[in-house]
Every structure is written in structure tokens, then in C-alpha cells.
Enzyme design. Structure first.
Site, mmCIF file in Angstrom:
data_model
loop_
_atom_site.group_PDB
_atom_site.id
_atom_site.type_symbol
_atom_site.label_atom_id
_atom_site.label_comp_id
_atom_site.label_asym_id
_atom_site.label_seq_id
_atom_site.Cartn_x
_atom_site.Cartn_y
_atom_site.Cartn_z
ATOM 1 N N GLY A 1 0.855 -1.185 0.000
ATOM 2 C CA GLY A 1 0.000 0.000 0.000
ATOM 3 C C GLY A 1 0.882 1.222 0.000
ATOM 4 O O GLY A 1 1.974 1.195 0.526
ATOM 5 N N CYS A 2 0.433 2.283 -0.636
ATOM 6 C CA CYS A 2 1.231 3.502 -0.625
ATOM 7 C C CYS A 2 1.208 4.065 0.784
ATOM 8 O O CYS A 2 0.403 3.670 1.595
ATOM 9 C CB CYS A 2 0.670 4.511 -1.597
ATOM 10 S SG CYS A 2 0.769 3.914 -3.264
ATOM 11 N N ILE A 3 2.140 4.961 1.028
ATOM 12 C CA ILE A 3 2.282 5.448 2.387
ATOM 13 C C ILE A 3 1.695 6.847 2.519
ATOM 14 O O ILE A 3 1.960 7.677 1.704
ATOM 15 C CB ILE A 3 3.757 5.465 2.790
ATOM 16 C CG1 ILE A 3 4.321 4.074 2.597
ATOM 17 C CG2 ILE A 3 3.912 5.905 4.215
ATOM 18 C CD1 ILE A 3 5.793 3.992 2.734
ATOM 19 N N THR B 1 -1.791 3.498 6.667
ATOM 20 C CA THR B 1 -1.186 2.441 5.861
ATOM 21 C C THR B 1 -0.377 1.452 6.682
ATOM 22 O O THR B 1 -0.123 0.351 6.240
ATOM 23 C CB THR B 1 -0.244 3.069 4.830
ATOM 24 O OG1 THR B 1 0.623 3.973 5.515
ATOM 25 C CG2 THR B 1 -1.025 3.813 3.785
#
Lengths: 105, 416
Positions: free
Chosen positions: A103-105, B198
Site C-alpha cells: 500500500g502507498c504510504i 497504511t
């Protein structure tokens, strides 16, 4: 089927979330089994996406984002969600034998 | 005489221009900075404007005041880069030759990427706080708002400052309490992520805070379009979220000049080596700040840590030495959690945000991943630090690489 059972059936190493540990172990037969596991019957449109994702991985060393798939594979986003319901980027990566997309941060 | 061209005078471009202007020999180097906008924005301040905590004057300054005198500044729009001929072309036709190029063109919001978003409802029932005009319009709206269902939607990752949407909701909760109408406001967070954030530990902690404050989360929501007349968000898998007031974090993309140069990915971010910040396909081009495709936060702290490791590395490189793999993806953010409190998180490519204490020289240790008043004051103090120390490239007593000192790496324990 549990990850352990699936692992035994496919004779490949899977991580705890059911992704192939080594993308080189992947075969089209494995894709069929993993897809069935997800309740997906693979069609030519599915294969178009899977081939794109594998090629992308070979070139970039990581699975593509959803946007990269829809911008370059020729399959629009809406259709991608129909082909691989609920989280297409993750499902395609799993069926195509790649690791879980970060997942992107 | 070697020529260094820096594209972009935002946070990363300004910091690196200041540092290199001091550290590269005047006789040997000619440095040019190009930017299309004469105004420097303190972007973290946009978050505080909708709640009347900041005004325009807190977040804008002339760019020229923050760039060193020895640097030549060109105000103009870059049309494209020709990396084969080592030349940058501006829209007015001017060409700039370079020996080395630093791309610091940032990321910008593109509401037009989501059908229905920037149409009839824009700045009436649909707002964004990701640019100055948007946050000012939202401030006017919120002052007079009588309550209803406020939905915050993140269109697509990556976005700048991925904690800002959470901070917005925490501050909204506080603001509506103060206005005495919190019981008439429903707060909803519709995000493409599987949870609040995230990274697992921070996601759990921040998710807990959202629940505590009565903020509803709709995870894995990938918006396809907005229906501004019906006031509904529709996802690719046909979920519907209704709103009275929509606060959107639109799709972010890199500069169009990158697209015109054929140097970007599908979002116009430049493929960049993760530990050296060199452009993957070009040996005399470096990429700093939001313009990279790195899996690091698009945030000012990241740009700052990048500049810290880049400057000594660049000096080695131009002397013919190899680049050292010194950038570790370090990010460090204050998170406003409302009611005068805040949290601090510190992480990098490999280590997720952990609880503990952050050893900050001068100010003393600050709690990590936990609410406290000192973290809130840290955030407010940060605006002064930004304008007066960071942008000017002066030393800040923070190590560029992340350290595990003070972090609790085992659940519950105080030593790690």
C-alpha cells in the site's frame, strides 16, 4: 481451503496471506486454482490482465498499482472491479503469483 | 563552470538550493532555480485554515525571499526536459542547458480526474483543503454550516501528508464541539485504505482514536464518481456513500512537464532509486520531494531528510565517487488530534511507526504514537521552524536517518 492445504495441493510455498513466496514458481495452472479459490472463473479478459501484471512485474520488480493496470492493460477500472471483485489490485497480484502490493504510504 | 538547474522552488527545491548555494564553490558552479509561481506556500498550514486557526497571511511568503542571492531564479513554466541533450525548455521557448538537474516539481491535486467532483457542487457542497483557495472557501462554509453528514473522501493514494485527512477529522470533531453542534454533525471517513492508516500499528492506534471520537470509517472505498446533485459518492464496486458536505482529497499527480518529457509513471512521478535519489534512467538527474515515485510519504519532513542525505552525496558524486545508499525513507509527522493535543510518529521504509519517546535535542523527549499537549505545541512551533530554519537550509538537530532510540519495539515494553 486453508493456506496449508492449498500449499500442499499446488506444491508451492505460500506466505501466510496466501501469496506465492517466489513469483518464479507460478504457472497458469496455479492461476486457475487460485482464481477458483477466489470464486473467479478465468476468461480471456482475466488473462489479458494477468499477462500484463506479470510483464509489469518482470520490468519493474513489483506488482503494478490499480492505476497502472487500468492505464496500460486496456481494461478499464470499472471492468477490472467486475473481473476481480473487491480489491482488484490485490486479487490480480495473488492470482498472477506476485507478492501482495505494498500500500502507498 | 558547471551548470546545476533545479526545477521547482517548493519545500524540497528551496531547501536544496540553499544548501547547495552554501556548499558548492562559487567559481565552479552556476545554479539556476525555475518555478512558475512566485508565492511559497506553507502547505501544512492549509489544514488549520478551515477551522479558523490560521489565515492566508500565515501560509504565504514571496519565494524570492527564501532563495539565496547567488542562485539565479527564473519564474516561468517548464515545458519539458530533454534528458538526451541535457536541456530544459520553458513554455516561452527559452532553453536551459545543464550538467546536473534536480527535479523538485512536487505533486498537485487533480479534482478533474474524478467525474462529478469539480463540477456543480465544487466550493458549494464539495470542498478540498489541499490548496489555499479551497481551504479558505471551506473556512467560510464551515462558519455558517448548521450540521449534517460531513464525509471526508480520499480519492486515490498516494497523497501528500497521508495523516492530514485524519487530522482534519479530529479537528472537525473539536471544532463542532466548540460550536456546540457536534450532536448535529455526522463525521465519516471514506478511504481506499483498509483502515485508518497504511501501517498496522499506527492504523490500529489512529483507528481507535477515530472510534473514540465517534468518527465512522468506510474502508476500501475507491471512488469512481461523485453525483453532485444527489450528493452521493459512488465506488467502482457500486457502494454508495451519501453526504451533505463533502471534503475531498483529490487525485495527486506529478508535474505535467514530467509527462511531456516522457519521464514519469502513470501519475507523472519520476522513477527514482530508493536509497540514492538518482533518477533511475539518467545519471545526471536527481529527484527530491513529492516528485519521486518512492514508497515514502509525500511530506515536508521526508523532503528535509532527503536533502540532508542528498547534499553530501551529490558532492561526492560530482568528484567522481560513487553514491552512498543513505536515504532510508525517513518520515516524521505531528498529528493534530484536537482539543489542544497531538501525536508524533516517526518511521521509514522498513520500520513502521512505533510507540515510545522521540529524543528531540533542546526541546526534550516527545511521546510517540500517543496523544499529548507537547506534541500539539510542537506542531504550532513548527511553522516558525519551517520559515526560519528549514527552508533556509540551516541545520536542525534531527538525524536524517531514522533511529530506534526511545522506540518501544516490543508490544508494551518500555525498552527496545
Amino acid at each position: 481451503m486453508s493456506t496449508a492445504e492449498l500449499q500442499a495441493k499446488l506444491n508451492v510455498a505460500l506466505d501466510p496471506e496466501g501469496f506465492l513466496v517466489d513469483p518464479e514458481d507460478w504457472t497458469p495452472e496455479i492461476a486457475e486454482v487460485l482464481a477458483q479459490e477466489e470464486g473467479i472463473q478465468l476468461t480471456e479478459r482475466h488473462w489479458q490482465v494477468i499477462r500484463f501484471v506479470r510483464d509489469y512485474y518482470r520490468e519493474h520488480g513489483e506488482p503494478p498499482t490499480l492505476r497502472a493496470i487500468t492505464k496500460r492493460s486496456g481494461v478499464p477500472t470499472k471492468e477490472l472491479y467486475q473481473l476481480f471483485p473487491k480489491g482488484p489490485a490485490k486479487k490480480v497480484a495473488r492470482i498472477a503469483g506476485l507478492g501482495k502490493p505494498k500500500g502507498c504510504i | 563552470m558547471k551548470r546545476l538547474v533545479i526545477l521547482g522552488a517548493g519545500t524540497a527545491g528551496t531547501m536544496v538550493a540553499n544548501r547547495l548555494a552554501r556548499e558548492l564553490e562559487f567559481e565552479d558552479w552556476r545554479i539556476t532555480v525555475v518555478d512558475s509561481d512566485r508565492v511559497h506556500y506553507y502547505q501544512p498550514g492549509f489544514l488549520l485554515i478551515p477551522f479558523g486557526l490560521y489565515e492566508r497571511r500565515h501560509v504565504v511568503r514571496p519565494k524570492r525571499d527564501y532563495l539565496p542571492r547567488r542562485v539565479e531564479t527564473l519564474f516561468g513554466t517548464v515545458h519539458h526536459i530533454d534528458p538526451e541533450r541535457n536541456k530544459v525548455y520553458l513554455e516561452d521557448g527559452r532553453g536551459l542547458a545543464y550538467d546536473y538537474l534536480i527535479i523538485a516539481t512536487g505533486s498537485h491535486i487533480h479534482p478533474e480526474e474524478t467525474p462529478g467532483l469539480a463540477e456543480d457542487g465544487w466550493n458549494r457542497s464539495i470542498f478540498t483543503f489541499y490548496d489555499l483557495e479551497g481551504s479558505l472557501a471551506l473556512a467560510r462554509k464551515l462558519r455558517a454550516w448548521e450540521g449534517g453528514r460531513l464525509v471526508l473522501n480520499v480519492a486515490e493514494m498516494p497523497i501528500k501528508c497521508p495523516v492530514a485527512p485524519l487530522e482534519f477529522l479530529f479537528l472537525a470533531d473539536w471544532y463542532f464541539h466548540q460550536r456546540g453542534i457536534r450532536d448535529r454533525v455526522e463525521l465519516v471517513y471514506a478511504t481506499p485504505l483498509p483502515g485508518a492508516f497504511t501501517k498496522p500499528k499506527a492504523s490500529e492506534m489512529l483507528g481507535g482514536l477515530l472510534a473514540e471520537k465517534g468518527i465512522q470509517v468506510v474502508p476500501e472505498f475507491n471512488v469512481m464518481e461523485v453525483d453532485p446533485d444527489g450528493r452521493r459518492l459512488i465506488s467502482y464496486d457500486d457502494q454508495v456513500v451519501e453526504y451533505d458536505l463533502l471534503v475531498s482529497v483529490p487525485v495527486h499527480m506529478g508535474s505535467e512537464a514530467i509527462e511531456r518529457s516522457g519521464m514519469g509513471d502513470e501519475l507523472n512521478f519520476v522513477p527514482t532509486e530508493r536509497h540514492t535519489l538518482k533518477a533511475k534512467h539518467h545519471d545526471n538527474i536527481f529527484v527530491l520531494g513529492d516528485a519521486t515515485d518512492l514508497p515514502a510519504s509525500k511530506a515536508g519532513s521526508v523532503a528535509h531528510f532527503q536533502v540532508d542525505v542528498f547534499v553530501p552525496n551529490f558532492k561526492r558524486y560530482v568528484e567522481g565517487l560513487e553514491l552512498l545508499p543513505t536515504f532510508d525513507g525517513h518520515a516524521n509527522c505531528f498529528i493534530e488530534s484536537g482539543f489542544g493535543k497531538g501525536l508524533l510518529i516517526d518511521f521509514n521504509y522498513d520500520v513502521e511507526p512505533l510507540p515510545g519517546m522521540y529524543p528531540l535535542p533542546g526541546l526534550g523527549p516527545m511521546p510517540l504514537l500517543r496523544e499529548s499537549r507537547v506534541n500539539h505545541w510542537g506542531k504550532l512551533l513548527f511553522r516558525w521552524i519551517y520559515w526560519n530554519i528549514l527552508l533556509k537550509g540551516k541545520e536542525l538537530p534531527l538525524p536524517a536517518q531514522m533511529s530506534l532510540a526511545g522506540k518501544w519495539t516490543h508490544g508494551g515494553g518500555h525498552h527496545g
